[in-house]
Scaffold this active site. Sequence first.
Site: not given
Ligand code: UD1
Length: 427
Positions: A22-23, A119, A124, A311, A403
Amino acid sequence: MDKFRICGGRALHGTVKISGAKNSALPAMAAALLTDEPVTLHNIPKVRDIITMGRLLAFMSATVSTPEFPAESYTIESKSLNDAVAPYELVKTMRASILTLGPAIARSGVAHVSLPGGCAIGARPVDLHLAALEKMGAQIATEHGYIQARVPNGGGLKGAHIVFEKITVTGTENILMAAALAEGVTILENAAREPEITDLIHLLRKMGADIQGDDTSILRIRGVSKLHGAVHGVIPDRIEAGTFLVAGAITGGEITVANCQPAHLGAVLTKLETTGVHVDTVNPCTLRVHAAKKLVASDVTTEEYPGFATDMQAQYMALATQAEGTSVITETIFENRFLHASEMIRMGANLSVDGRRAVVRGPAHLSGTTVQASDLRASAGLVLAALVAEGETVIDRVYHIDRGYEGIVEKLQDLGADIERLHFPTS
Ligand code: UD1
């Protein structure tokens, strides 16, 4: 509002075929917005997030066609992309909608995407995505709950040197896609290295992008003026594979996990070995998990790839409840990702949570009760706990698991689990 009813205590045996990731599929679908030619994607999992992404792209004037619905193959054609809007109604159900931002602004110089809210597992934010796009020349305002992004004077994005303050998976993907069509060279430092990033690079390269640095934390992208159509099969879902490996281990069964990519499962395989679970590599895309003589406690800390994936944390917690000794589980990626812990305690788990650390003492005798799923991977953890619990567990709010896990009920039934979906039509 469907529920799962699970009667625990059966050892699982047989073969399960892992679906596409999915990711990987979500950014691949968003990448189709970068070109006016068709992009055909195979090995797409039949899960709700994919349907949501398909709807979102259609809303943004792309044609999303499938031979049947839901399907394993999608062709997405985005002939024109007018003042694209990703509305809240769709975005609120799937945070990965933010992946449309980079391609939309790179292609048309303007994008409106609803701000994803927090969420269950954490706030996030998307500040790192926005700061990087600003560095590339976009003007960004967040108003009325929407991100309004525009390149001034009808121009396009420009390459930039971006150092991510924190490693972000979808942030890296968004900027990779934006940089592929930007003018000049973009350097991304402290980029995520997840296999899903490498898969996206492979797709973008097929579309004509010039990217170097696969599997490393420094990516160099030389923008091109136009990208073209491509055909791409997404990688297998490493989290689904890891979940079934734990299912075999926790039930004391033997499961052959087919159509997976063992190289993407390094940290999970190492951890399973430490707990006494034996996993054989049958061939380059098949693993077989054998019951442990005795499950032994082991600490784990979640990390960015190639570390142990956040995950897989809930699934590992279920396993730890059955291991002898004390396992300390430290969650470093999300600030509130132990929501499954209180439900496992209600099932009889001996565990306590203190901030980002959970201490699990095992083995505990789990017994079935009614529990609530709080997020996608927490649901998987509860399913695994229910598979070893005595008696009947009813898991509520399984829309979370729908999902991201294709046909999980059917796949577990085929392995001998006593599980069924209870339908409760919404009025
Ligand atoms: C993706 C995955 C999710 C997985 C996560 C971590 C997808 C669709 N989802 O989520 O399944 O659990 O990676 O491996 O691929 N952060 C900030 N600012 C930002 C972006 C992120 O502070 O602009 C923080 C987040 O709150 C979190 C950390 O960075 O604490 C990692 O988040 P991120 O890698 O961005 O997760 P997702 O990409 O949302």
